[in-house]
Motif scaffolding. Structure first.
Motif, PDB file in Angstrom:
ATOM      1  N   GLY A  54      -9.734 -36.244  31.681  1.00 35.97           N
ATOM      2  CA  GLY A  54      -9.925 -34.912  31.435  1.00 35.97           C
ATOM      3  C   GLY A  54     -11.158 -34.775  30.994  1.00 35.97           C
ATOM      4  N   GLY A  55     -12.352 -35.198  31.073  1.00 33.76           N
ATOM      5  CA  GLY A  55     -13.576 -34.575  31.140  1.00 33.76           C
ATOM      6  C   GLY A  55     -13.445 -33.744  30.037  1.00 33.76           C
ATOM      7  N   ILE A  56     -14.388 -33.240  30.204  1.00 37.57           N
ATOM      8  CA  ILE A  56     -14.972 -32.036  29.052  1.00 37.57           C
ATOM      9  C   ILE A  56     -13.159 -31.552  27.528  1.00 37.57           C
ATOM     10  N   HIS A  57     -11.817 -31.843  28.593  1.00 39.50           N
ATOM     11  CA  HIS A  57     -10.819 -31.255  28.262  1.00 39.50           C
ATOM     12  C   HIS A  57     -10.395 -32.014  27.723  1.00 39.50           C
ATOM     13  N   SER A  58     -10.150 -33.192  27.052  1.00 38.02           N
ATOM     14  CA  SER A  58      -9.930 -34.365  26.645  1.00 38.02           C
ATOM     15  C   SER A  58      -9.647 -34.458  25.401  1.00 38.02           C
ATOM     16  N   GLU A  59      -8.179 -35.176  25.184  1.00 39.82           N
ATOM     17  CA  GLU A  59      -8.062 -34.281  24.089  1.00 39.82           C
ATOM     18  C   GLU A  59      -7.896 -35.604  22.998  1.00 39.82           C
ATOM     19  N   ILE A  60      -7.704 -36.619  24.263  1.00 38.44           N
ATOM     20  CA  ILE A  60      -7.721 -38.647  23.120  1.00 38.44           C
ATOM     21  C   ILE A  60      -8.615 -39.086  23.817  1.00 38.44           C
ATOM     22  N   LEU A  61      -9.517 -39.693  22.960  1.00 44.84           N
ATOM     23  CA  LEU A  61     -10.800 -40.640  22.953  1.00 44.84           C
ATOM     24  C   LEU A  61     -10.942 -42.038  23.118  1.00 44.84           C
ATOM     25  N   PRO A 141     -14.771 -29.845  23.198  1.00 45.25           N
ATOM     26  CA  PRO A 141     -13.960 -28.955  21.665  1.00 45.25           C
ATOM     27  C   PRO A 141     -12.759 -29.474  22.311  1.00 45.25           C
ATOM     28  N   GLU A 142     -12.167 -30.423  23.117  1.00 41.04           N
ATOM     29  CA  GLU A 142     -10.513 -29.503  22.599  1.00 41.04           C
ATOM     30  C   GLU A 142     -10.380 -31.725  22.082  1.00 41.04           C
ATOM     31  N   LEU A 143     -10.696 -31.884  21.481  1.00 38.59           N
ATOM     32  CA  LEU A 143     -10.732 -33.358  21.397  1.00 38.59           C
ATOM     33  C   LEU A 143      -9.570 -33.609  20.482  1.00 38.59           C
ATOM     34  N   ARG A 144      -8.333 -34.313  20.012  1.00 36.28           N
ATOM     35  CA  ARG A 144      -7.964 -34.565  19.097  1.00 36.28           C
ATOM     36  C   ARG A 144      -7.969 -35.463  18.266  1.00 36.28           C
ATOM     37  N   VAL A 145      -8.178 -37.265  18.758  1.00 34.79           N
ATOM     38  CA  VAL A 145      -8.503 -37.597  17.790  1.00 34.79           C
ATOM     39  C   VAL A 145      -8.464 -39.019  18.827  1.00 34.79           C
ATOM     40  N   ALA A 191      -1.366 -52.518  20.419  1.00 36.95           N
ATOM     41  CA  ALA A 191      -2.072 -51.569  20.804  1.00 36.95           C
ATOM     42  C   ALA A 191      -0.899 -50.610  21.294  1.00 36.95           C
ATOM     43  N   LEU A 192       0.215 -50.405  21.640  1.00 39.71           N
ATOM     44  CA  LEU A 192       1.039 -49.712  22.694  1.00 39.71           C
ATOM     45  C   LEU A 192       2.096 -48.499  21.213  1.00 39.71           C
ATOM     46  N   SER A 193       1.728 -48.888  20.425  1.00 38.00           N
ATOM     47  CA  SER A 193       1.999 -48.134  19.130  1.00 38.00           C
ATOM     48  C   SER A 193       1.561 -47.594  18.753  1.00 38.00           C
ATOM     49  N   ALA A 194      -0.586 -47.468  18.422  1.00 39.00           N
ATOM     50  CA  ALA A 194      -1.106 -46.974  18.045  1.00 39.00           C
ATOM     51  C   ALA A 194      -1.562 -46.097  19.186  1.00 39.00           C
ATOM     52  N   LEU A 195      -1.126 -46.173  20.440  1.00 40.56           N
ATOM     53  CA  LEU A 195      -1.587 -45.426  21.499  1.00 40.56           C
ATOM     54  C   LEU A 195      -0.229 -44.550  21.722  1.00 40.56           C
ATOM     55  N   VAL A 196       0.483 -44.167  21.324  1.00 40.39           N
ATOM     56  CA  VAL A 196       2.104 -43.850  21.207  1.00 40.39           C
ATOM     57  C   VAL A 196       1.267 -42.644  19.880  1.00 40.39           C
ATOM     58  N   GLU A 197       1.151 -42.926  19.429  1.00 35.45           N
ATOM     59  CA  GLU A 197       0.776 -42.599  17.819  1.00 35.45           C
ATOM     60  C   GLU A 197      -0.293 -41.190  17.773  1.00 35.45           C
ATOM     61  N   ALA A 198      -1.584 -41.790  18.965  1.00 39.67           N
ATOM     62  CA  ALA A 198      -1.928 -41.351  19.642  1.00 39.67           C
ATOM     63  C   ALA A 198      -2.107 -39.866  19.887  1.00 39.67           C
ATOM     64  N   ARG A 199      -0.643 -40.255  20.889  1.00 37.64           N
ATOM     65  CA  ARG A 199      -0.018 -38.673  21.579  1.00 37.64           C
ATOM     66  C   ARG A 199       0.236 -38.096  20.929  1.00 37.64           C
ATOM     67  N   LEU A 200       1.139 -38.091  19.784  1.00 41.85           N
ATOM     68  CA  LEU A 200       1.498 -37.954  18.937  1.00 41.85           C
ATOM     69  C   LEU A 200       0.761 -36.424  17.857  1.00 41.85           C
ATOM     70  N   LEU A 201      -0.528 -37.343  17.602  1.00 43.15           N
ATOM     71  CA  LEU A 201      -1.426 -36.864  16.368  1.00 43.15           C
ATOM     72  C   LEU A 201      -1.718 -35.801  17.534  1.00 43.15           C
ATOM     73  N   ALA A 202      -2.130 -36.027  19.397  1.00 44.82           N
ATOM     74  CA  ALA A 202      -2.935 -35.204  19.857  1.00 44.82           C
ATOM     75  C   ALA A 202      -1.905 -33.622  19.982  1.00 44.82           C
ATOM     76  N   LYS A 203      -0.702 -33.903  20.266  1.00 46.61           N
ATOM     77  CA  LYS A 203       0.096 -32.834  20.271  1.00 46.61           C
ATOM     78  C   LYS A 203       0.164 -32.210  19.019  1.00 46.61           C
ATOM     79  N   ASN A 204       0.295 -32.466  18.297  1.00 47.89           N
ATOM     80  CA  ASN A 204       0.829 -32.061  16.640  1.00 47.89           C
ATOM     81  C   ASN A 204      -0.545 -31.186  16.444  1.00 47.89           C
ATOM     82  N   ALA A 205      -1.531 -31.205  16.627  1.00 50.33           N
ATOM     83  CA  ALA A 205      -2.952 -30.680  16.851  1.00 50.33           C
ATOM     84  C   ALA A 205      -2.818 -29.867  17.224  1.00 50.33           C
ATOM     85  N   ALA A 206      -2.340 -29.778  18.758  1.00 48.87           N
ATOM     86  CA  ALA A 206      -2.315 -28.824  19.553  1.00 48.87           C
ATOM     87  C   ALA A 206      -1.632 -27.997  19.473  1.00 48.87           C
ATOM     88  N   SER A 207      -0.709 -27.774  18.157  1.00 48.07           N
ATOM     89  CA  SER A 207       0.693 -27.232  18.296  1.00 48.07           C
ATOM     90  C   SER A 207       0.031 -25.698  17.402  1.00 48.07           C
TER      91      SER A 207
END
Length: 207
Positions: A54-61, A141-145, A191-207
Motif C-alpha cells: 500500500g506504500g504511503i496509503h498503508s493502514e497496517i505496518l 498518514p493512513e496508518l492504523r496499527v 501469528a494468524l490471530s494477531a494478523l486477524v486482530e490487526a485487520r479488525l483494528l484497522a477496519k474499526n479505526a477507519a470507520s
C-alpha cells in the motif's frame, strides 16, 4: 496462491520499475536518504519498499527484525521474497484477509545485517534505528496499527512508542521463520490471530 515470486527475474525487474510510482515514491526517497547516510550519519545497505504494498496509503505496518539473506539478493523488503519466512508471512496475510494494498513490510533495524547468513540485531542496533522508524511513521498518514513481528521488533518498540506524536496501537506477532514455527507448533496460530486482530483494528479505526 503464488509465493516467492521475486525469484523470477522478470517479476523482480518489473517491481524495480515501479519504485517511482506515486504511492511508493516518498518511501523510495526515504530509503535512499538512509542509504546515503543523511539521517543516521553513515552509509547503509538496505532494501527498497515493495511497490506491490500500500506504500504511503498503508493502514497496517508489519515491522520485522532485520533484512534476511534473500533480501540482500532481491533488494526488497517483501512477502514475495524467495525464502520460507516470507512465504509463511505471505500465506498468513492471505489467511487473515489482509490485502497487500493495505499493508507495508519493513524492519525495526532496516539495514542489512544478514547478507552472508542470518544475524540477530543487538539491542544497541535496534535502539540506533529508532529515528529511522519514527521518520517512516511520519510518511504513513493512513496508518492504523503496527504489527511487531518477532521479539526484536517487540523489544525495540519501547524506544519508539514514547516518541510518537499520536497514540498508535501495536500488537505482538510471532516471527514466521520456519525454525520458530517448527519449535513452537502454536506459533502459526498466534501469528494468524494477531494478523486477524490487526485487520479488525484497522477496519474499526477507519470507520
Amino acid at each position: 496462491m503464488q509465493t516467492r515470486t521475486l525469484a523470477d527475474p522478470e517479476t523482480l525487474a518489473a517491481r524495480r520499475a515501479q519504485l517511482q510510482d506515486p504511492h511508493v515514491a516518498p518511501l523510495t526517497a526515504f530509503a535512499e536518504r538512509l542509504r546515503a547516510g543523511e539521517m543516521l550519519g553513515e552509509r547503509l545497505d538496505l532494501p527498497h519498499f515493495d511497490p506491490r504494498s500500500g506504500g504511503i496509503h498503508s493502514e497496517i505496518l508489519l515491522l520485522l527484525e532485520s533484512p534476511g539473506p534473500k533480501v540482500a539478493q532481491t533488494g526488497f523488503a517483501s512477502p514475495d521474497n524467495p525464502d520460507r519466512t516470507a512465504e509463511n508471512l505471505s500465506c498468513l496475510l492471505k489467511l487473515a484477509g489482509i490485502s497487500r494494498e493495505r499493508c507495508l513490510m519493513w524492519n525495526i533495524v532496516p539495514w542489512q545485517l544478514s547478507a552472508g547468513g542470518v544475524v540477530t540485531p543487538t539491542a544497541m542496533q535496534v535502539r540506533a534505528a529508532t529515528p529511522a522508524t519514527l521518520e517512516l511513521l511520519t510518511l504513513l498518514p493512513e496508518l492504523r496499527v503496527v504489527v511487531l513481528v518477532g521479539g526484536k521488533a517487540q523489544s525495540g518498540w519501547r524506544f519508539v512508542q514514547p516518541e510518537l506524536p499520536r497514540p498508535l496501537p501495536a500488537m505482538n506477532c510471532p516471527h514466521p521463520s520456519p525454525r520458530f514455527f517448527a519449535t513452537d507448533p502454536q506459533a502459526p496460530v498466534r501469528a494468524l490471530s494477531a494478523l486477524v486482530e490487526a485487520r479488525l483494528l484497522a477496519k474499526n479505526a477507519a470507520s
